[in-house]
Design a protein around this motif. Structure first.
Motif, PDB file in Angstrom:
ATOM      1  N   LYS A 192      88.645  45.744 -16.657  1.00  0.00           N
ATOM      2  CA  LYS A 192      89.173  46.762 -17.244  1.00  0.00           C
ATOM      3  C   LYS A 192      88.816  46.846 -18.585  1.00  0.00           C
ATOM      4  CE  LYS A 192      94.031  48.573 -18.386  1.00  0.00           C
ATOM      5  NZ  LYS A 192      94.242  48.296 -19.681  1.00  0.00           N
TER       6      LYS A 192
ATOM      7  N   MET B 101     100.960  53.895 -20.920  1.00  0.00           N
ATOM      8  CA  MET B 101     100.611  54.859 -19.946  1.00  0.00           C
ATOM      9  C   MET B 101      99.061  55.562 -20.183  1.00  0.00           C
ATOM     10  SD  MET B 101     104.253  56.746 -19.502  1.00  0.00           S
ATOM     11  CE  MET B 101     103.640  57.917 -18.518  1.00  0.00           C
TER      12      MET B 101
ATOM     13  N   ASN C  76      79.983  46.143  -5.637  1.00  0.00           N
ATOM     14  CA  ASN C  76      81.298  46.349  -5.198  1.00  0.00           C
ATOM     15  C   ASN C  76      81.354  47.347  -3.944  1.00  0.00           C
ATOM     16  OD1 ASN C  76      82.518  45.241  -7.147  1.00  0.00           O
ATOM     17  ND2 ASN C  76      82.591  46.781  -8.457  1.00  0.00           N
ATOM     18  N   ASN C  77      80.297  48.187  -3.614  1.00  0.00           N
ATOM     19  CA  ASN C  77      80.329  49.259  -2.532  1.00  0.00           C
ATOM     20  C   ASN C  77      79.859  48.699  -1.233  1.00  0.00           C
ATOM     21  OD1 ASN C  77      81.127  52.077  -2.627  1.00  0.00           O
ATOM     22  ND2 ASN C  77      80.527  51.798  -4.352  1.00  0.00           N
TER      23      ASN C  77
ATOM     24  N   GLU D 113      79.336  58.043  -5.666  1.00  0.00           N
ATOM     25  CA  GLU D 113      79.458  59.232  -4.430  1.00  0.00           C
ATOM     26  C   GLU D 113      78.406  60.252  -4.351  1.00  0.00           C
ATOM     27  OE1 GLU D 113      81.639  59.927  -1.592  1.00  0.00           O
ATOM     28  OE2 GLU D 113      81.905  57.597  -2.030  1.00  0.00           O
TER      29      GLU D 113
ATOM     30  N   GLU E 218      78.223  48.085  -9.730  1.00  0.00           N
ATOM     31  CA  GLU E 218      79.188  48.985  -8.681  1.00  0.00           C
ATOM     32  C   GLU E 218      78.442  48.916  -7.477  1.00  0.00           C
ATOM     33  OE1 GLU E 218      82.360  50.057  -8.456  1.00  0.00           O
ATOM     34  OE2 GLU E 218      81.742  49.829 -10.655  1.00  0.00           O
TER      35      GLU E 218
ATOM     36  N   TYR F 210      91.971  54.278 -18.281  1.00  0.00           N
ATOM     37  CA  TYR F 210      91.249  53.427 -17.214  1.00  0.00           C
ATOM     38  C   TYR F 210      90.917  54.031 -15.789  1.00  0.00           C
ATOM     39  CZ  TYR F 210      90.199  49.537 -13.917  1.00  0.00           C
ATOM     40  OH  TYR F 210      89.588  48.713 -13.279  1.00  0.00           O
ATOM     41  N   PHE F 211      92.164  54.873 -15.429  1.00  0.00           N
ATOM     42  CA  PHE F 211      91.814  55.565 -13.993  1.00  0.00           C
ATOM     43  C   PHE F 211      90.727  56.511 -14.040  1.00  0.00           C
ATOM     44  CE2 PHE F 211      92.961  58.811 -11.042  1.00  0.00           C
ATOM     45  CZ  PHE F 211      92.842  58.152  -9.797  1.00  0.00           C
TER      46      PHE F 211
ATOM     47  N   ARG G 104      87.350  54.995 -14.213  1.00  0.00           N
ATOM     48  CA  ARG G 104      87.076  54.400 -13.061  1.00  0.00           C
ATOM     49  C   ARG G 104      86.803  55.451 -11.718  1.00  0.00           C
ATOM     50  NH1 ARG G 104      85.223  50.563 -10.782  1.00  0.00           N
ATOM     51  NH2 ARG G 104      86.712  49.933  -9.373  1.00  0.00           N
ATOM     52  N   LYS G 105      87.514  56.494 -11.999  1.00  0.00           N
ATOM     53  CA  LYS G 105      87.145  57.635 -11.033  1.00  0.00           C
ATOM     54  C   LYS G 105      85.989  58.357 -11.330  1.00  0.00           C
ATOM     55  CE  LYS G 105      89.192  61.609  -8.794  1.00  0.00           C
ATOM     56  NZ  LYS G 105      89.848  62.906  -9.010  1.00  0.00           N
TER      57      LYS G 105
ATOM     58  N   TYR H 183      96.475  52.949 -19.224  1.00  0.00           N
ATOM     59  CA  TYR H 183      96.271  52.927 -17.852  1.00  0.00           C
ATOM     60  C   TYR H 183      95.425  54.397 -17.414  1.00  0.00           C
ATOM     61  CZ  TYR H 183      98.031  48.203 -16.705  1.00  0.00           C
ATOM     62  OH  TYR H 183      97.890  47.004 -16.611  1.00  0.00           O
ATOM     63  N   SER H 184      95.898  55.458 -17.952  1.00  0.00           N
ATOM     64  CA  SER H 184      95.420  56.810 -17.465  1.00  0.00           C
ATOM     65  C   SER H 184      93.971  56.807 -17.798  1.00  0.00           C
ATOM     66  CB  SER H 184      96.284  57.759 -18.129  1.00  0.00           C
ATOM     67  OG  SER H 184      97.357  57.760 -17.646  1.00  0.00           O
TER      68      SER H 184
ATOM     69  N   ILE I 239      83.183  56.039  -9.923  1.00  0.00           N
ATOM     70  CA  ILE I 239      83.158  56.190  -8.307  1.00  0.00           C
ATOM     71  C   ILE I 239      82.548  57.527  -7.943  1.00  0.00           C
ATOM     72  CG2 ILE I 239      84.475  56.329  -6.503  1.00  0.00           C
ATOM     73  CD1 ILE I 239      84.212  53.622  -7.643  1.00  0.00           C
ATOM     74  N   GLU I 240      82.811  58.689  -8.690  1.00  0.00           N
ATOM     75  CA  GLU I 240      82.310  60.042  -8.224  1.00  0.00           C
ATOM     76  C   GLU I 240      80.889  60.104  -8.646  1.00  0.00           C
ATOM     77  OE1 GLU I 240      86.102  62.972  -9.164  1.00  0.00           O
ATOM     78  OE2 GLU I 240      84.645  62.418 -10.744  1.00  0.00           O
TER      79      GLU I 240
ATOM     80  N   SER J 251      83.326  45.709 -13.819  1.00  0.00           N
ATOM     81  CA  SER J 251      84.568  44.840 -12.840  1.00  0.00           C
ATOM     82  C   SER J 251      85.633  44.670 -13.685  1.00  0.00           C
ATOM     83  CB  SER J 251      83.753  43.603 -12.398  1.00  0.00           C
ATOM     84  OG  SER J 251      83.150  42.802 -13.423  1.00  0.00           O
TER      85      SER J 251
END
Lengths: 214, 915
Positions: free
Chosen positions: A43, A117, A212-213, A135, A209, A123-124, A127-128, A120-121, A131-132, A41
């Motif tokens: 960063k 940059m 979160n979903n 999924e 997670e 982190y993205f 997180r992706k 944060y990249s 989430i994948e 939850s």
């Protein structure tokens, strides 16, 4: 009076810069595959020692060894598991070396912005990835349901007593603790439980997670 | 489309020629478009040559195959990559590829002589015409002796379709050393200056005139068309073009012109907004359309809360009484003060004052349509309409009906002063008895003793219309006002024809004019330099706020000192603005941007036809959806609904090529919202009947009873009625449906020829209150969709002069906003990624479409301020920054947008071009 210092920053090859950033991000993200995350939850929990590595890399006085040692110590302090495999150490060293090599190309005015940059990249990308994976679990859950209900969606709908779902894509993540689970009827709860029993290997991938979903 | 052409399209789409570059100089074109245009031109020329029997059947087929496949070598990745990277590309003659494609095409066309095709393709480039290659081809076996001619024809047509302007194409067609078929053909062209909506009509008028002279069009450019013929023919004369232009303008403005004479509501300052559109013979129609102001609020408020202390109403009533009683014209200033107070005091003594005031308020509300009719009549006898003062001629006729002195009263009637309007226009009418006017009206069965005031409103209005029309017909002046605007406009617009030019420009004279023009910029007389189109003219009229924005603003075209004034523009620009206003029915407020659709480079006759057919199909659909007669009121084709359009686009990202424009831009209104809006509108419509369809008092049977009675329907079941209402099947309910679904024209498609199509926006794409940079992204989004789906270049701007059409450099023009251009990197976006002259990578239109679509969808998830949300998203430093923003907003709003993979995919789309 001292003469004005004229600075000509020169042209920056943005394409190459973007490639370098992506390369560093990829390596740092790869290292994080070895770092168990207790909670997704915040960063800082997602980023583990990487946040600290990037923070330290902003100051040129910090040597490679210093950064690696601090990062290793942070990894060892992980509450879930302090074990650091030799592969993890290697991966971390590669990432830090790449980052510091890239640091040398940056002018003082760019350094802080570029490190932010990268931060944060990473982190993205983490997180992706997370989430994948969720999924993927959801997809497997749907496949599992299709199997036990012989691909008969209406059968599932009536047994779960859900009026608001219209096809298989409306099936949500099989949370075990969240609202979605609590609001479900016994059949739904039973299906979710039996899914997890049969897919224990997936359990490590979900921590908070699922909440979160909801 | 012929079967052969269909097969060709299928084959080349499979080879992705529609996504590959065909030409970058002088303009951009896809490989498919360039090859098809070459093919179409060859086909057209062969068609014309048929009767000359120059080529055999087999040779014709060889020519067709060679033309479509002549640039096959350009499909190679090395060639494509070099062009995108702004490097010198390798030669595009590839023997292997040529043989492969010729093999496939020979099957489609059924030819045997593949060698001739291969040679034609090989030799269409001068660089490959080496001695060795030529000797080798001479040795090769060909079925036709004309193999060398064929290769020259392909090279010629390739050069022809690569000409940047109609003039250069015309020069080439007349040069036998550059165009090998020159001996067979005569050519001509026309070229115009693109001004705006008028240019579409000018194109059409020119084309009609040339085709009437039996010229055959072969290439359409945004600024003109090139024609060929086997025999020498004349060019049309200027009068022939003007005549056609006049008819086109008249036909197109006729359905809308009445709105320029009679606005929605008669305005106080300008009852007839466009006197130029006035036509004596249409007077009766004007009178039928006139409506007055609705609900004067202060009188309505009084009726809701009647209060004797309401000084304003009391004063208003007092003024009315004085003006009504006095036979002579008396001004407000003469009444103000003592006289007014005296009269008020007298009135206050009356026991019945409250009722008198209530009655007065009712009358004021009731008479507004009649006031509007009188105001219109007053304006229509003005000098602006007749050109001379005709008051003395009208006065006796008017006074015969409404009484001595009434015309004087009408002429002195002030605007927006309710008691004055009522007393000086309506009251003399209301006091009439049927007997007094029975010879001038069709009184039906009305009793002769009845006074007008006692009639119901509809009957009163009909009588007044008849009386005003009777006076109108009686005006004994020979030269009646006529609408000559089409003729005038045609004359002015013909100035835009560059060739066949009618006017020669004398530059030394113009320089002299330029020196004189600055001091005349805000004066009507003297030499002028048009601030819009930079043309010189002698005398003009001052502009007003409804023609240009802020006509009194500073401009360095005028001297910076001296008396203030309004700028003067040329009559052609004024006509262009009028024409746009008439076509869009928007006479007030500033005009919004226009979307310009034109060929990226040029169109062949066939491609031009396909393009314009597509436009006409969309035009028809758009007009039907924006009309109150629509069968699908829930569907919209409003280009400002960018959020809904973005959702459509994102749904079809993967198969966007197969979708029509309508699939992307038609959006559906929410069911629940519509039910509520319809309910509210019905209640409003049946306000007096108090329709019980909402709240606890709901009674659908009773409601249906009222509806059936009022609308003459026979519904037994509410559900059936509701369904019919929602589908706009009830004729008398159309007004209700129109308001509930907010059906209105949001843009107008003005299409005549493939050269240029214009879409003036009535409803801007940029949202109200939004920063320019945000709006520019929204406009770019719509422009890209149109460009990709209509296969043409698109520019959205408020003035076409801002775009250098002759040096257009891409598919989509980026709005004139500094920030957007900085982010995009250039003025134009192309259909592929490329490196511009400054070495910057410019992403393709498709990538930008995906990025802006994603940004629009993310606006709700990121909750940035509406004013700058798109800009914030598209300039976020990294994907992580955007994600953190969404996570923070998730916490605030208790949502979980960051928990869905779709959010990440949307961010990735943005990352592709910006982050």
């Amino acid at each position: 009076m001292r003469q004005i210092i004229m600075v000509n920053p020169g042209d920056i090859d943005l394409k190459k810069r973007k490639e370098n950033i992506n390369n560093v991000v990829e390596k740092l993200s790869k290292y994080l595959d070895f770092y168990p995350v207790s909670s997704a939850s915040s960063k800082y929990s997602v980023m583990g020692p990487v946040s600290k590595i990037i923070e330290m890399a902003k100051h040129r006085k910090h040597t490679s060894e210093f950064i690696k040692a601090r990062a290793l110590r942070m990894h060892e302090m992980n509450k879930i598991s302090g074990y650091v495999s030799s592969e993890a150490i290697q991966s971390m060293e590669d990432a830090i070396d790449e980052l510091l090599k890239f640091r040398q190309e940056l002018s003082p005015t760019e350094l802080s912005k570029t490190m932010e940059m990268i931060d944060y990249s990473v982190y993205f990308s983490r997180r992706k990835k997370n989430i994948e994976e969720l999924e993927q679990i959801k997809k497997e859950f749907i496949e599992y349901l299709k199997e036990i209900y012989n691909n008969n969606f209406n059968d599932l709908k009536s047994k779960w007593e859900k009026q608001d779902i219209t096809d298989w894509n409306d099936i949500r993540f099989p949370t075990k603790t969240g609202k979605y689970f609590q609001e479900g009827n016994d059949t739904q709860k039973e299906d979710i439980k039996s899914f997890w029993q049969q897919h224990k290997d997936l359990e490590s991938k979900i921590i908070d997670e699922e909440v979160n979903n909801d | 489309m012929s079967k052969q052409r269909e097969q060709l399209l299928k084959l080349f789409k499979k080879r992705e020629w529609h996504k590959k570059i065909g030409k970058t100089s002088p303009f951009n074109q896809t490989l498919l478009e360039h090859s098809l245009i070459t093919y179409d031109v060859v086909e057209k020329l062969l068609d014309l040559l048929k009767r000359e029997r120059v080529f055999s059947n087999e040779e014709e087929k060889i020519l067709l195959i060679s033309s479509i496949a002549h640039d096959v070598g350009k499909e190679k990745d090395e060639w494509q990559k070099a062009v995108k990277e702004n490097r010198k590309p390798p030669r595009h003659i590839d023997d292997g590829l040529t043989q492969e494609i010729v093999g496939q095409l020979s099957e489609i066309f059924g030819i045997e002589d593949a060698n001739t095709v291969i040679d034609a393709i090989k030799f269409h480039m001068a660089a490959t015409k080496t001695n060795g290659n030529i000797i080798s081809s001479i040795i090769t076996e060909h079925n036709t002796k004309k193999w060398k001619d064929i290769s020259n024809i392909i090279a010629s047509v390739d050069n022809l379709v690569s000409c940047p302007t109609p003039l250069e194409a015309h020069i080439l067609l007349n040069n036998p050393s550059r165009f090998s078929l020159a001996k067979y053909f005569y050519s001509t062209y026309y070229q115009i200056n693109i001004r705006g909506v008028s240019s579409t009509f000018l194109h059409k008028a020119c084309q009609q005139s040339y085709e009437e002279k039996e010229w055959t069009p072969i290439l359409y450019f945004p600024e003109g068309t090139i024609y060929v013929s086997l025999t020498q023919k004349d060019n049309p004369t200027s009068n022939e073009i003007i005549d056609k232009l006049k008819n086109l303008i008249e036909d197109n403005i006729k359905p809308n012109v009445i709105n320029g004479v009679v606005p929605q509501v008669i305005m106080d300052n300008k009852p007839i907004p466009r006197p130029e559109l006035f036509e004596y013979m249409e007077y009766k129609t004007y009178l039928e359309k006139i409506r007055g102001r609705k609900n004067p609020s202060e009188f309505q408020k009084f009726l809701k809360n009647p209060d004797l202390n309401n000084r304003k109403i009391l004063e208003s009533y007092t003024y009315f009484l004085i003006w009504d009683e006095e036979n002579d014209v008396i001004t407000k200033n003469k009444i103000k003060g003592e006289k007014l107070n005296e009269e008020i005091e007298k009135l206050e003594k009356s026991n019945n004052l409250l009722n008198l005031l209530k009655n007065y308020c009712h009358k004021i509300i009731e008479c507004q349509d009649e006031v509007a009719l009188f105001k219109f009549f007053k304006a229509s006898v003005g000098k602006e309409i007749w050109g001379i003062d005709i008051k003395e001629k009208v006065k006796p006729i008017y006074d015969v009906i409404f009484g001595e002195g009434s015309f004087k009263k009408l002429m002195s009637m002030s605007n927006n002063d309710y008691p004055h309007e009522f007393a000086y226009s309506v009251m003399p009418f209301w006091k009439l008895k049927i007997a007094e006017i029975s010879d001038k009206i069709n009184n039906g069965n009305l009793s002769r003793n009845l006074s007008i005031e006692n009639l119901e409103k509809r009957k009163r209005l009909n009588i007044l219309r008849e009386l005003l029309n009777w006076i109108w017909q009686g005006i004994g002046i020979k030269n009646k006002p006529e609408r000559k605007i089409s003729q005038k406009m045609a004359m002015y617009f013909s100035d835009d024809i560059v060739y066949p030019s009618m006017k020669k420009v004398d530059f030394s004279e113009e320089l002299k004019y330029y020196k004189e023009s600055k001091s005349n910029m805000k004066k009507e007389s003297g030499i002028h330099f048009c601030p819009i189109c930079n043309r010189f003219f002698d005398r003009g009229k001052r502009t007003t706020g409804d023609i240009v924005d802020n006509p009194e603003a500073f401009t360095n075209r005028a001297i910076s000192h001296g008396k203030p004034g309004k700028i003067v523009i040329c009559e052609t620009c004024r006509s262009e603005i009028y024409l746009k206003q008439i076509l869009t029915n928007k006479y007030n407020g500033s005009l919004d941007k226009t979307i310009y659709l034109f060929p990226q480079f040029n169109f062949s006759q066939q491609l031009g036809k396909e393009f314009i057919d597509k436009i006409f199909r969309i035009k028809q659909r758009t007009e039907s959806l924006m009309s109150e007669l629509t069968d699908n009121p829930e569907l919209r084709m409003d280009l400002s609904k960018t959020y809904n359009i973005a959702q459509n686009v994102s749904q079809y990202f993967n198969d966007i090529d197969t979708k029509n424009l309508e699939d992307l831009v038609i959006t559906r209104q929410k069911e629940g919202k519509i039910d509520k809006a319809l309910t509210d509108e019905l209640i409003k419509y049946f306000k007096e009947e108090e329709l019980p369809i909402k709240g606890k008092q709901r009674d659908y049977n009773k409601a249906l009873e009222i509806i059936n009675r009022e609308w003459g329907e026979d519904y037994k079941n509410w559900a059936v009625f509701w369904n019919d209402l929602k589908n706009n099947r009830i004729e008398l309910a159309r007004e209700v449906v129109k308001s509930a679904y907010k059906i209105r024209e949001t843009y107008k498609i003005i299409a005549q020829t493939p050269n240029m199509v214009m879409v003036p926006l009535i409803n801007p794409v940029k949202w109200e209150g939004e920063a320019d940079v945000n709006g520019a992204f929204r406009e770019l989004f719509i422009s890209i969709i149109l460009a990709l789906k209509l296969n043409c270049a698109v520019a959205m701007t408020d003035n076409i002069n801002k775009i250098d059409i002759e040096h257009r450099q891409g598919l989509v023009y980026v709005s004139e906003n500094h920030l957007v251009r900085q982010i995009i990197g250039d003025e134009w976006i192309r259909d592929y990624d490329y490196i511009n002259s400054k070495g910057k990578l410019i992403y393709s239109a498709e990538k930008w479409l995906m990025a802006i679509t994603s940004a629009i969808i993310l606006t709700l998830k990121t909750s940035y301020p509406d004013r700058t949300n798109l800009f914030e998203i598209l300039t976020a430093r990294t994907a992580g920054h955007l994600l953190r923003r969404i996570e923070t907003k998730d916490k605030d709003k208790k949502t979980n947008n960051a928990g869905y993979i779709e959010t990440y995919n949307l961010i990735e789309n943005i990352k592709e071009v910006t982050l």
